[in-house]
Design a protein around this motif. Structure first.
Motif, PDB file in Angstrom:
ATOM      1  N   ASN A 329     -21.252  15.936  13.349  1.00 31.43           N
ATOM      2  CA  ASN A 329     -20.737  17.306  14.020  1.00 31.43           C
ATOM      3  C   ASN A 329     -21.707  17.652  14.868  1.00 31.43           C
ATOM      4  O   ASN A 329     -22.847  17.854  14.349  1.00 31.43           O
ATOM      5  N   SER A 340     -18.664  22.443  20.462  1.00 35.35           N
ATOM      6  CA  SER A 340     -18.858  21.684  19.391  1.00 35.35           C
ATOM      7  C   SER A 340     -17.542  20.389  19.372  1.00 35.35           C
ATOM      8  O   SER A 340     -16.718  20.403  20.070  1.00 35.35           O
ATOM      9  N   TYR A 341     -18.152  19.121  18.816  1.00 33.11           N
ATOM     10  CA  TYR A 341     -17.559  18.096  18.696  1.00 33.11           C
ATOM     11  C   TYR A 341     -17.900  17.186  17.459  1.00 33.11           C
ATOM     12  O   TYR A 341     -18.972  17.394  16.865  1.00 33.11           O
ATOM     13  N   TRP A 342     -16.817  16.360  17.207  1.00 35.59           N
ATOM     14  CA  TRP A 342     -17.051  15.204  16.258  1.00 35.59           C
ATOM     15  C   TRP A 342     -17.214  13.965  16.865  1.00 35.59           C
ATOM     16  O   TRP A 342     -16.585  13.452  17.622  1.00 35.59           O
ATOM     17  N   ILE A 366     -12.926  16.817  19.566  1.00 35.06           N
ATOM     18  CA  ILE A 366     -13.092  18.471  19.264  1.00 35.06           C
ATOM     19  C   ILE A 366     -12.791  18.746  17.850  1.00 35.06           C
ATOM     20  O   ILE A 366     -13.596  19.278  17.057  1.00 35.06           O
ATOM     21  N   ASN A 367     -11.836  18.051  17.525  1.00 35.37           N
ATOM     22  CA  ASN A 367     -11.256  18.475  15.964  1.00 35.37           C
ATOM     23  C   ASN A 367     -11.552  16.853  15.104  1.00 35.37           C
ATOM     24  O   ASN A 367     -11.046  16.002  15.622  1.00 35.37           O
ATOM     25  N   PRO A 368     -11.931  16.847  13.912  1.00 32.38           N
ATOM     26  CA  PRO A 368     -12.221  15.756  13.079  1.00 32.38           C
ATOM     27  C   PRO A 368     -10.834  15.106  12.925  1.00 32.38           C
ATOM     28  O   PRO A 368     -10.869  13.878  12.684  1.00 32.38           O
ATOM     29  N   GLU A 369      -9.693  15.683  12.965  1.00 30.72           N
ATOM     30  CA  GLU A 369      -8.599  14.988  12.670  1.00 30.72           C
ATOM     31  C   GLU A 369      -8.013  14.127  13.676  1.00 30.72           C
ATOM     32  O   GLU A 369      -7.176  13.493  13.605  1.00 30.72           O
ATOM     33  N   ASN A 370      -8.503  14.268  15.021  1.00 31.22           N
ATOM     34  CA  ASN A 370      -8.248  13.815  16.138  1.00 31.22           C
ATOM     35  C   ASN A 370      -9.220  12.504  16.264  1.00 31.22           C
ATOM     36  O   ASN A 370      -9.100  11.935  17.472  1.00 31.22           O
TER      37      ASN A 370
END
Length: 387
Positions: A329, A340-342, A366-370
């Motif tokens: 992260n 922020s990004y993952w 951007i989001n961990p689920e993606n």
């Protein structure tokens, strides 16, 4: 219960069969330079790595991989609905010579980025080169060393805030109207830059932005603990300039890059570029619990940038088949904004002592689920030979 256990093990192996470079390895020298000493080869080593990253928002995994490897030749993929389209190629190499406890390792890297936002018309295209030398000491239970690095922008053109901020940074001011030269790694003539290595090396030595990385690792492989400080500013050199410019960019959807900028105006005054990356403190620890877990953090006190991640993996068959996965992260603060990004990295390697190769896939979101939707994909290859 036994069936559930077997299914769980198979799922873990399936995830870890895609992996990035080993958590404790020379390729992670960006985290801690003392890791340069960590390899199967004890005397001499030559290594190279190539990473190709594509950022776009409207394709599946198969399409993203084809775009990475082949580009969009014939404009087969319709990218008009992609708000952000970018591509990055990062090529690096280093050599290592170990004499007793002493380690000497020169390194060189090239990073070429293209970034385009079709909704705001903001863009960035840049080509940076880095050269450095690592000096270290490798003991039975520890590794210590530092790397002095010089960074140089061949060109870095940025348009932000709907054109209110538009500038060029370059160490070749006499060629500013000839951007992007023939040095691009993304289209025709990718090796042209190596025909100018004498000029580039002279610029790196005399005009580069100098920084220092220092690292210490205690322990032998797993478990181990590492501390480091990276991007410590040393000096900037006169010869890197920043210009206010205006350009009319031409973007190739076939090759996924800017083919020209057509600089129509640029300030005559040379503003000396003195910007450093923020210096960062780094830490990692290896925890051999069933798998080899490696949590790590990076923190920049000046900007409060914070990066944390966890890697996990294992070496099978006496170390011949390493495999692992890593999630990170990033929380970054700049003069313009904060974001922020993952990222996720996964792959597998083959290590037969005299030679070692790793192939991996990386994604970011951007989001961990993606992270696993197949977009924003990077293809990475690492190769090392020696004895």
């Amino acid at each position: 219960m036994k069936k559930i256990f077997l299914v769980s093990i198979l799922m873990i192996l399936a995830v870890l069969s895609f992996s990035q470079i080993e958590p404790v390895s020379p390729w992670n020298r960006q985290l801690n330079p003392a890791l340069i000493s960590w390899s199967a080869r004890n005397f001499i080593e030559l290594s190279a790595d190539l990473n190709s990253n594509l950022i776009q928002e409207s394709l599946d995994l198969e399409g993203a991989l084809k775009l990475n490897v082949l580009g969009n030749q014939g404009e087969f993929y319709d990218l008009t609905d992609s708000d952000i389209l970018a591509r990055k190629v990062d090529f690096g190499m280093y050599g290592k010579l170990k004499l007793g406890a002493l380690v000497l390792a020169p390194e060189f890297s090239i990073v070429n980025r293209d970034w385009h936002n079709s909704s705001t018309l903001d863009f960035r295209n840049s080509l940076w080169i880095d050269g450095g030398v690592h000096f270290g000491i490798k003991g039975d239970e520890f590794s210590f060393g530092g790397t002095v690095r010089s960074s140089l922008p061949i060109y870095d053109v940025v348009r932000r805030n709907n054109g209110s901020d538009y500038n060029l940074i370059t160490a070749f001011p006499s060629e500013k109207y000839d951007l992007p030269y023939t040095y691009s790694l993304l289209i025709d003539g990718p090796m042209d830059i190596f025909n100018h290595m004498d000029t580039l090396m002279d610029k790196l030595i005399n005009n580069g932005i100098l920084t220092l990385d220092i690292g210490f690792v205690a322990g032998k492989d797993y478990p181990a603990i590492g501390f480091g400080v990276k991007d410590i500013p040393l000096a900037y050199r006169v010869g890197i300039y920043k210009y206010d410019v205006f350009a009319e960019p031409v973007f190739s959807r076939e090759y996924l890059e800017f083919t020209s900028f057509d600089l129509t105006s640029a300030t005559n005054e040379k503003e000396v570029f003195t910007e450093f990356k923020p210096w960062k403190m780094t830490f990692f620890i290896t925890l051999p619990i069933l798998l080899d877990f490696v949590p790590s953090i990076e923190y920049a006190p000046e900007t409060e940038d914070f990066i944390w991640g966890v890697a996990a993996g294992k070496r099978l068959l006496w170390g011949i088949l390493p495999f692992w996965a890593e999630i990170k992260n990033y929380n970054i603060n700049t003069d313009f904004d904060s974001y922020s990004y993952w990222t996720f990295n996964g792959g597998i390697g083959l290590n037969i002592y005299l030679a070692e190769v790793h192939a991996s896939l990386s994604t970011q979101a951007i989001n961990p689920e993606n992270l696993f939707n197949g977009r924003n994909t990077s293809v990475n290859v690492n190769l090392s030979v020696g004895f």
